[in-house]
Design an enzyme around this catalytic site. Structure first.
Site, PDB file in Angstrom:
ATOM      1  N   ASP A   1     -21.373   8.522  21.323  1.00 17.52           N
ATOM      2  CA  ASP A   1     -22.054   9.399  22.282  1.00 17.52           C
ATOM      3  C   ASP A   1     -23.572   9.282  22.161  1.00 17.52           C
ATOM      4  O   ASP A   1     -24.098   8.977  21.087  1.00 17.52           O
ATOM      5  CB  ASP A   1     -21.606  10.855  22.021  1.00 17.52           C
ATOM      6  CG  ASP A   1     -21.901  11.755  23.209  1.00 17.52           C
ATOM      7  OD1 ASP A   1     -22.154  11.239  24.321  1.00 17.52           O
ATOM      8  OD2 ASP A   1     -21.893  12.988  23.018  1.00 17.52           O
TER       9      ASP A   1
ATOM     10  N   ASN B   1     -25.646   7.614  24.667  1.00 21.06           N
ATOM     11  CA  ASN B   1     -26.252   6.475  25.368  1.00 21.06           C
ATOM     12  C   ASN B   1     -27.245   6.934  26.440  1.00 21.06           C
ATOM     13  O   ASN B   1     -28.321   6.354  26.582  1.00 21.06           O
ATOM     14  CB  ASN B   1     -25.172   5.631  26.063  1.00 21.06           C
ATOM     15  CG  ASN B   1     -24.202   5.007  25.082  1.00 21.06           C
ATOM     16  OD1 ASN B   1     -24.410   5.080  23.888  1.00 21.06           O
ATOM     17  ND2 ASN B   1     -23.146   4.410  25.604  1.00 21.06           N
TER      18      ASN B   1
ATOM     19  N   TRP C   1     -30.427   8.259  24.869  1.00 25.56           N
ATOM     20  CA  TRP C   1     -31.197   7.135  24.313  1.00 25.56           C
ATOM     21  C   TRP C   1     -32.027   6.484  25.435  1.00 25.56           C
ATOM     22  O   TRP C   1     -33.209   6.194  25.260  1.00 25.56           O
ATOM     23  CB  TRP C   1     -30.229   6.116  23.708  1.00 25.56           C
ATOM     24  CG  TRP C   1     -30.858   4.947  23.010  1.00 25.56           C
ATOM     25  CD1 TRP C   1     -31.152   4.850  21.680  1.00 25.56           C
ATOM     26  CD2 TRP C   1     -31.241   3.697  23.591  1.00 25.56           C
ATOM     27  NE1 TRP C   1     -31.688   3.620  21.397  1.00 25.56           N
ATOM     28  CE2 TRP C   1     -31.764   2.888  22.553  1.00 25.56           C
ATOM     29  CE3 TRP C   1     -31.204   3.172  24.891  1.00 25.56           C
ATOM     30  CZ2 TRP C   1     -32.235   1.590  22.762  1.00 25.56           C
ATOM     31  CZ3 TRP C   1     -31.676   1.884  25.111  1.00 25.56           C
ATOM     32  CH2 TRP C   1     -32.186   1.107  24.053  1.00 25.56           C
TER      33      TRP C   1
ATOM     34  N   SER D   1     -13.389   8.608  28.662  1.00 23.39           N
ATOM     35  CA  SER D   1     -12.415   9.698  28.610  1.00 23.39           C
ATOM     36  C   SER D   1     -11.797   9.945  29.987  1.00 23.39           C
ATOM     37  O   SER D   1     -12.313   9.474  31.005  1.00 23.39           O
ATOM     38  CB  SER D   1     -13.096  10.982  28.128  1.00 23.39           C
ATOM     39  OG  SER D   1     -13.909  11.524  29.164  1.00 23.39           O
ATOM     40  N   THR D   2     -10.713  10.700  29.997  1.00 19.07           N
ATOM     41  CA  THR D   2     -10.084  11.054  31.286  1.00 19.07           C
ATOM     42  C   THR D   2     -11.032  11.923  32.112  1.00 19.07           C
ATOM     43  O   THR D   2     -10.841  12.072  33.311  1.00 19.07           O
ATOM     44  CB  THR D   2      -8.751  11.814  31.069  1.00 19.07           C
ATOM     45  OG1 THR D   2      -8.940  12.832  30.071  1.00 19.07           O
ATOM     46  CG2 THR D   2      -7.641  10.888  30.592  1.00 19.07           C
TER      47      THR D   2
ATOM     48  N   ASN E   1     -14.410  11.320  32.126  1.00 15.63           N
ATOM     49  CA  ASN E   1     -15.616  10.554  32.486  1.00 15.63           C
ATOM     50  C   ASN E   1     -15.609  10.042  33.940  1.00 15.63           C
ATOM     51  O   ASN E   1     -16.639   9.594  34.453  1.00 15.63           O
ATOM     52  CB  ASN E   1     -15.839   9.385  31.517  1.00 15.63           C
ATOM     53  CG  ASN E   1     -16.356   9.815  30.149  1.00 15.63           C
ATOM     54  OD1 ASN E   1     -16.037   9.226  29.121  1.00 15.63           O
ATOM     55  ND2 ASN E   1     -17.171  10.871  30.104  1.00 15.63           N
TER      56      ASN E   1
ATOM     57  N   ARG F   1     -18.833  11.374  15.031  1.00 15.88           N
ATOM     58  CA  ARG F   1     -19.429  11.523  16.364  1.00 15.88           C
ATOM     59  C   ARG F   1     -20.935  11.326  16.238  1.00 15.88           C
ATOM     60  O   ARG F   1     -21.576  11.897  15.356  1.00 15.88           O
ATOM     61  CB  ARG F   1     -19.137  12.893  16.974  1.00 15.88           C
ATOM     62  CG  ARG F   1     -19.721  12.996  18.399  1.00 15.88           C
ATOM     63  CD  ARG F   1     -19.132  14.106  19.226  1.00 15.88           C
ATOM     64  NE  ARG F   1     -19.603  14.016  20.609  1.00 15.88           N
ATOM     65  CZ  ARG F   1     -18.978  14.505  21.660  1.00 15.88           C
ATOM     66  NH1 ARG F   1     -17.832  15.130  21.505  1.00 15.88           N
ATOM     67  NH2 ARG F   1     -19.482  14.375  22.872  1.00 15.88           N
TER      68      ARG F   1
ATOM     69  N   ARG G   1     -18.460  18.668  18.934  1.00 21.11           N
ATOM     70  CA  ARG G   1     -17.180  18.911  19.601  1.00 21.11           C
ATOM     71  C   ARG G   1     -16.368  17.621  19.644  1.00 21.11           C
ATOM     72  O   ARG G   1     -16.910  16.529  19.452  1.00 21.11           O
ATOM     73  CB  ARG G   1     -17.386  19.469  21.017  1.00 21.11           C
ATOM     74  CG  ARG G   1     -18.285  18.627  21.894  1.00 21.11           C
ATOM     75  CD  ARG G   1     -18.377  19.184  23.314  1.00 21.11           C
ATOM     76  NE  ARG G   1     -19.365  18.452  24.075  1.00 21.11           N
ATOM     77  CZ  ARG G   1     -20.645  18.835  24.245  1.00 21.11           C
ATOM     78  NH1 ARG G   1     -21.062  19.970  23.731  1.00 21.11           N
ATOM     79  NH2 ARG G   1     -21.486  18.093  24.934  1.00 21.11           N
TER      80      ARG G   1
ATOM     81  N   SER H   1     -14.316  16.760  22.323  1.00 21.52           N
ATOM     82  CA  SER H   1     -14.237  16.231  23.695  1.00 21.52           C
ATOM     83  C   SER H   1     -12.907  15.519  23.989  1.00 21.52           C
ATOM     84  O   SER H   1     -12.887  14.414  24.521  1.00 21.52           O
ATOM     85  CB  SER H   1     -15.415  15.291  23.970  1.00 21.52           C
ATOM     86  OG  SER H   1     -16.638  15.980  23.843  1.00 21.52           O
TER      87      SER H   1
HETATM   88  C1  IPE Z   1     -17.094  11.804  24.941  1.00 24.05           C
HETATM   89  O1  IPE Z   1     -18.417  11.859  25.316  1.00 24.05           O
HETATM   90  C2  IPE Z   1     -16.427  10.626  25.583  1.00 24.05           C
HETATM   91  C3  IPE Z   1     -16.800   9.321  25.086  1.00 24.05           C
HETATM   92  C4  IPE Z   1     -17.651   9.088  24.110  1.00 24.05           C
HETATM   93  C5  IPE Z   1     -16.169   8.217  25.727  1.00 24.05           C
HETATM   94  P1  IPE Z   1     -18.897  12.733  26.559  1.00 24.05           P
HETATM   95  O2  IPE Z   1     -20.367  12.556  26.647  1.00 24.05           O
HETATM   96  O3  IPE Z   1     -18.102  12.386  27.756  1.00 24.05           O
HETATM   97  O4  IPE Z   1     -18.497  14.204  26.099  1.00 24.05           O
HETATM   98  P2  IPE Z   1     -19.111  15.597  26.481  1.00 24.05           P
HETATM   99  O5  IPE Z   1     -19.114  15.689  27.977  1.00 24.05           O
HETATM  100  O6  IPE Z   1     -20.481  15.650  25.908  1.00 24.05           O
HETATM  101  O7  IPE Z   1     -18.193  16.589  25.834  1.00 24.05           O
HETATM  102  C1  IPE Z   2     -21.496   7.955  25.605  1.00 28.73           C
HETATM  103  O1  IPE Z   2     -22.787   8.222  25.995  1.00 28.73           O
HETATM  104  C2  IPE Z   2     -20.821   6.924  26.472  1.00 28.73           C
HETATM  105  C3  IPE Z   2     -19.746   7.464  27.313  1.00 28.73           C
HETATM  106  C4  IPE Z   2     -19.336   8.700  27.365  1.00 28.73           C
HETATM  107  C5  IPE Z   2     -19.075   6.508  28.176  1.00 28.73           C
HETATM  108  P1  IPE Z   2     -23.126   9.252  27.150  1.00 28.73           P
HETATM  109  O2  IPE Z   2     -23.164   8.515  28.448  1.00 28.73           O
HETATM  110  O3  IPE Z   2     -22.202  10.399  27.113  1.00 28.73           O
HETATM  111  O4  IPE Z   2     -24.598   9.694  26.743  1.00 28.73           O
HETATM  112  P2  IPE Z   2     -25.192  11.160  26.754  1.00 28.73           P
HETATM  113  O5  IPE Z   2     -24.247  12.034  25.999  1.00 28.73           O
HETATM  114  O6  IPE Z   2     -25.316  11.567  28.183  1.00 28.73           O
HETATM  115  O7  IPE Z   2     -26.509  11.018  26.070  1.00 28.73           O
HETATM  116 MG    MG Z   3     -22.216  12.182  26.160  1.00 24.63          MG
END
Ligand code: IPE
Ligand code: IPE
Ligand code: MG
Length: 263
Positions: free
Chosen positions: A36, A38, A41, A81-82, A84, A204, A210, A212
């Protein structure tokens, strides 16, 4: 095992001293990572979220390489995730494209490291182009005997438990058993992670406290490690730090601390 790192770890570094301090007999058998941070960043650099996902691929490479060198039984990475699917179409498409590219470019290396690849989640719902790449990687590495690399795609812990419960019930009824006979083992045998070692360590990144919807069943007694490091910055050092921290934990599984001569 230290020898496996000789070519990549410099003497006198923190990585080397962490490696030297690990207790090899007590490595986690199965590590899972919620990758998590990205988007944050990228935002910190004034770049679009997709740039963060692209940078995250290097962290995947580093983690897979480190896991394989350590000789972990299993490494499971949460990639999509389901939930996303709620993200903008452009972002979802970019993630799927990167996954395909990762599999194409890394397959030789994964195979060379004797890693067995699999995707876990509701894979049927993914685009045919993605499924093709997954099938290729799965088949090519099916005979490998080293670490099992599971990439969680269109994965949800609740969906997994629901699917496993349905499958377990169906088998139960086929075998003429009664619903009251359903056991935890029946369900565990139908999870995507069947056959993998128990989940010892759940990591994490990006500081979020959490789970998630990740590995809800499997995490019952996992140790949880959260680091503020954002996923694109995560490297071998960070994984070694997580494992060193894991080795300092006192795991009781609901029992009492083991004390010599305790009555
Ligand atoms: C969890 O990250 C899912 C993955 C890393 C693939 P999310 O960014 O989707 O989770 P939440 O929304 O912060 O809980
Ligand atoms: C995790 O990074 C990658 C996926 C959930 C696919 P995020 O895209 O959730 O990055 P943040 O949490 O918004 O920084
Ligand atoms: Mg995230």
């Amino acid at each position: 095992m230290l020898a496996d790192f000789a070519e990549v770890v410099q003497p006198g570094t923190r990585e080397e001293s962490l490696l030297a301090s690990l207790v090899w007999e007590r490595l986690p058998r199965h590590v899972a990572i919620i990758m998590d941070g990205n988007g944050r960043w990228a935002a910190q650099r004034g770049q679009p979220r997709i740039a963060g996902h692209r940078a995250g691929v290097e962290a995947v490479r580093a983690s897979v390489d480190t896991g394989a060198r350590l000789g972990l039984g299993a490494l499971t990475l949460y990639a999509f995730s389901t939930e996303n699917w709620k993200r903008p179409r452009l972002e979802v498409d970019a993630l799927m494209r990167m996954l395909r590219r990762y599999l194409r470019l890394e397959l030789d290396e994964i195979d060379r490291q004797n890693i067995r690849f699999q995707a876990i989640g509701r894979i049927d719902a993914l685009a045919a182009t993605v499924r093709r790449e997954i099938a290729r990687a799965t088949e090519r590495t099916a005979g490998n005997t080293g670490m099992v690399l599971s990439v969680a795609l269109n994965y949800g812990g609740r969906a997994e438990i629901l699917d496993a419960s349905r499958d377990a019930m169906q088998r139960l009824l086929r075998e003429g058993r009664k619903i009251e006979d359903l056991t935890e083992e029946d369900i565990a045998e139908h999870l995507y992670t069947r056959g993998l070692p128990e989940l010892d360590l759940l990591v994490r990144t990006s500081g979020e406290m959490r789970v998630s919807n990740f590995l809800l069943w499997q995490a019952a007694y996992s140790e949880i490690y959260v680091t503020d490091t954002l996923w694109p910055d995560f490297r071998r050092l960070h994984l070694l730090e997580a494992i060193a921290d894991f080795q300092r934990r006192d795991r009781r599984f609901g029992g009492l601390k083991l004390v010599a001569n305790a009555k």
